[in-house]
Design an enzyme around this catalytic site. Structure first.
Site, PDB file in Angstrom:
ATOM      1  N   CYS A 150       9.180  56.575  35.449  1.00 29.01           N
ATOM      2  CA  CYS A 150       9.177  57.148  34.046  1.00 29.01           C
ATOM      3  C   CYS A 150       9.570  55.969  33.367  1.00 29.01           C
ATOM      4  O   CYS A 150       9.183  54.913  33.151  1.00 29.01           O
ATOM      5  CB  CYS A 150      10.130  58.349  34.126  1.00 29.01           C
ATOM      6  SG  CYS A 150      10.044  59.114  32.494  1.00 29.01           S
ATOM      7  N   HIS A 152       7.313  62.434  37.631  1.00 36.48           N
ATOM      8  CA  HIS A 152       8.499  62.500  38.259  1.00 36.48           C
ATOM      9  C   HIS A 152       8.112  63.179  39.515  1.00 36.48           C
ATOM     10  O   HIS A 152       8.290  64.447  39.851  1.00 36.48           O
ATOM     11  CB  HIS A 152       9.573  63.296  37.347  1.00 36.48           C
ATOM     12  CG  HIS A 152      10.031  62.570  36.479  1.00 36.48           C
ATOM     13  ND1 HIS A 152      11.348  61.934  36.351  1.00 36.48           N
ATOM     14  CD2 HIS A 152       9.679  62.508  35.075  1.00 36.48           C
ATOM     15  CE1 HIS A 152      11.549  61.500  35.166  1.00 36.48           C
ATOM     16  NE2 HIS A 152      10.672  61.991  34.493  1.00 36.48           N
ATOM     17  N   GLU A 193      10.004  62.967  42.338  1.00 35.90           N
ATOM     18  CA  GLU A 193      11.034  63.522  42.945  1.00 35.90           C
ATOM     19  C   GLU A 193      11.249  65.014  42.614  1.00 35.90           C
ATOM     20  O   GLU A 193      12.225  65.889  43.250  1.00 35.90           O
ATOM     21  CB  GLU A 193      12.434  62.787  42.526  1.00 35.90           C
ATOM     22  CG  GLU A 193      12.931  62.988  41.119  1.00 35.90           C
ATOM     23  CD  GLU A 193      12.291  62.396  39.959  1.00 35.90           C
ATOM     24  OE1 GLU A 193      12.635  62.824  38.697  1.00 35.90           O
ATOM     25  OE2 GLU A 193      11.105  61.881  40.026  1.00 35.90           O
TER      26      GLU A 193
END
Length: 275
Positions: free
Chosen positions: A119, A228, A230
């Protein structure tokens, strides 16, 4: 009697913090989701690096870490970094993080230290390689709205997969995903405008926005992602593969780093972990 080698310690990954205000104190912080993803999916040990260049000894850091993660953030890269007009005064900035990241990246990339950028980190790396950023992607003609939407929703809903990205044939993501398109989440209003020199597009959104890149000629892994991963480990095999690939690169760096320490009291330590 056969000698059993001790388990190799986890590679150390430096995670660059944001500098935020907390009860009128300057605090250096990173969302826990990145740290858990690094520990559980990449198999490394995350270490927080303050967004305060004057507190960092670059030679110590580079001799100690096996990888670097540039996480996402609500703040924006200062437009002056890519020679554009300053962003509006109300824009959330983090000049301390800018200074920290752009002071580290030349040595990190030159020394081949594995780099994963997510990001804001993705945008930082593009700027470092000489690229530029869109100020407001959603204002482009025929653009997808890449923002996270209503903040009144539960945080989990912000990170739901929201659009497809097309995977570039022959690249790293194509190898990891085994497919031509994947669905990803989207939580950004800025994005890559001009791609930095030396970066290779790995994926792009259906509106043409670049969503992932690598640096094929860099001496170490450089992996940038606008979304993202994660937050997608529970349902996305690609997210798991991305962190596994980063972790494997960090392990190779760790082995190389340990094997080059061949002076004094390090010899016995290196011999114990030799492969």
């Amino acid at each position: 009697m056969q000698t059993v080698k001790p388990a190799l310690p986890r590679p150390v990954v430096a995670v660059i913090c944001d500098r935020i205000s907390y009860f009128q104190h300057n605090v250096h912080a990173v969302p826990e989701t990145y740290l858990r993803a690094l520990h559980e999916a990449a198999g490394v040990m995350p270490v927080l690096i303050p967004a305060c260049p004057e507190l960092l000894d670059l030679s110590t850091l580079l001799a100690t870490v096996d990888g670097v993660l540039l996480p996402g953030s609500p703040s924006n890269v200062a437009a002056e970094r890519y020679k554009a007009e300053p962003l509006p005064k109300e824009t959330l900035m983090d000049l301390h993080r800018d200074e920290t990241v752009f002071s580290l990246l030349p040595s990190v990339t030159a020394q081949g230290i594995p780099l994963m950028a997510i990001c804001r980190g993705f945008q930082e790396v593009n700027v470092f390689y000489g690229g530029t950023l869109h100020r407001a992607v959603h204002e482009r003609a025929d653009a997808i709205d890449h923002r996270e939407g209503d903040h009144a929703r539960a945080i989990e809903e912000w990170y739901e997969d929201s659009h497809l990205v097309s995977v570039t044939p022959g690249g790293l993501l194509a190898t990891l995903s085994g497919t031509q398109a994947v669905r990803v989440n989207s939580l950004h209003h800025q994005g890559v405008d001009r791609l930095g020199k030396g970066l290779r597009i790995e994926a792009f959104a259906l509106d043409g926005l670049i969503e992932a890149f690598t640096a094929p000629d860099a001496p170490g892994l450089v992996l940038g992602l606008q979304w993202h991963p994660e937050m997608s480990l529970g349902h996305s095999p690609l997210a798991q593969q991305l962190f596994t690939t980063f972790g494997d690169s960090c392990r190779r760096r760790q082995q190389s780093r340990l094997c080059t320490k061949s002076t004094g009291g390090n010899d016995e330590f290196i011999s114990a972990y030799a492969v």
